[in-house]
Design a protein around this motif. Structure first.
Motif, mmCIF file in Angstrom:
data_model
loop_
_atom_site.group_PDB
_atom_site.id
_atom_site.type_symbol
_atom_site.label_atom_id
_atom_site.label_comp_id
_atom_site.label_asym_id
_atom_site.label_seq_id
_atom_site.Cartn_x
_atom_site.Cartn_y
_atom_site.Cartn_z
ATOM 1 N N ASN A 20 0.826 -1.207 0.000
ATOM 2 C CA ASN A 20 0.000 0.000 0.000
ATOM 3 C C ASN A 20 0.859 1.256 0.000
ATOM 4 O O ASN A 20 0.529 2.235 -0.668
ATOM 5 C CB ASN A 20 -0.942 -0.001 1.208
ATOM 6 N N THR A 21 1.939 1.236 0.744
ATOM 7 C CA THR A 21 2.848 2.383 0.762
ATOM 8 C C THR A 21 3.491 2.570 -0.600
ATOM 9 O O THR A 21 3.667 3.697 -1.055
ATOM 10 C CB THR A 21 3.935 2.193 1.833
ATOM 11 N N ARG A 59 2.177 1.725 -3.512
ATOM 12 C CA ARG A 59 1.150 2.283 -4.397
ATOM 13 C C ARG A 59 0.959 3.773 -4.144
ATOM 14 O O ARG A 59 0.832 4.568 -5.075
ATOM 15 C CB ARG A 59 -0.167 1.545 -4.191
ATOM 16 N N GLN A 60 0.928 4.147 -2.887
ATOM 17 C CA GLN A 60 0.751 5.550 -2.535
ATOM 18 C C GLN A 60 1.942 6.379 -3.010
ATOM 19 O O GLN A 60 1.775 7.487 -3.513
ATOM 20 C CB GLN A 60 0.579 5.694 -1.028
ATOM 21 N N PHE A 61 3.140 5.841 -2.868
ATOM 22 C CA PHE A 61 4.344 6.534 -3.315
ATOM 23 C C PHE A 61 4.278 6.813 -4.813
ATOM 24 O O PHE A 61 4.574 7.921 -5.262
ATOM 25 C CB PHE A 61 5.584 5.691 -2.982
ATOM 26 N N ALA A 107 1.536 6.852 -6.698
ATOM 27 C CA ALA A 107 0.398 7.722 -6.991
ATOM 28 C C ALA A 107 0.719 9.188 -6.711
ATOM 29 O O ALA A 107 0.215 10.075 -7.405
ATOM 30 C CB ALA A 107 -0.806 7.286 -6.174
ATOM 31 N N GLU A 108 1.549 9.453 -5.705
ATOM 32 C CA GLU A 108 1.913 10.825 -5.359
ATOM 33 C C GLU A 108 2.919 11.429 -6.330
ATOM 34 O O GLU A 108 3.164 12.625 -6.285
ATOM 35 C CB GLU A 108 2.487 10.880 -3.948
ATOM 36 N N LYS A 121 -2.330 -0.465 -9.517
ATOM 37 C CA LYS A 121 -3.786 -0.351 -9.380
ATOM 38 C C LYS A 121 -4.345 -1.264 -8.295
ATOM 39 O O LYS A 121 -5.489 -1.121 -7.892
ATOM 40 C CB LYS A 121 -4.465 -0.671 -10.703
ATOM 41 N N TYR A 170 12.066 8.411 -1.455
ATOM 42 C CA TYR A 170 11.275 7.876 -0.354
ATOM 43 C C TYR A 170 12.133 7.838 0.896
ATOM 44 O O TYR A 170 13.242 7.331 0.897
ATOM 45 C CB TYR A 170 10.762 6.472 -0.679
#
Length: 84
Positions: free
Chosen positions: A27-28, A30-32, A34-35, A60, A82
Motif C-alpha cells: 500500500n505504501t 502504491r501511494q508513493f 500515486a503521489e 492499481k 522515499y
C-alpha cells in the motif's frame, strides 16, 4: 509514515523517545507511485525487471508484488526520494 512514541515519568524529568519506522509495504508503494505522477512507468518497469502491464496492475492493486521481486520493489523508491 513514522510514528513517534513519547514516554514520560510521572515527574516529567526524563523524556524517553522511541521511534518506530515501518517498512514499506504494497500500500505504501502504491501511494508513493500515486503521489509522483511524473515518474515514467516504462522506466520503472525496466529498473524492476518486470513487464509494464504487470507493474500497472500492481499499482492499481489488481496484482500483488511477486515475492522474488519484493526487495527490489522496496529499494527502488529510495532512489526517487522515499524516506520512511
Amino acid at each position: 509514515m513514522p510514528l513517534t512514541i513519547h514516554c514520560r515519568t510521572f515527574d516529567y524529568i526524563f523524556v524517553v523517545k522511541g521511534a518506530y519506522i515501518s517498512p514499506m509495504d504494497e500500500n505504501t508503494f502504491r501511494q508513493f507511485i500515486a503521489e509522483r505522477p511524473a515518474l515514467n512507468l516504462t522506466v520503472l518497469a525496466d529498473e524492476l525487471d518486470i513487464d509494464r502491464v504487470k507493474l500497472n496492475k500492481i499499482i492499481k492493486g489488481l496484482r500483488k508484488i511477486p515475492k522474488a521481486k519484493r526487495g527490489i520493489f522496496y529499494q527502488m523508491p529510495q532512489k526517487y526520494g522515499y524516506c520512511p
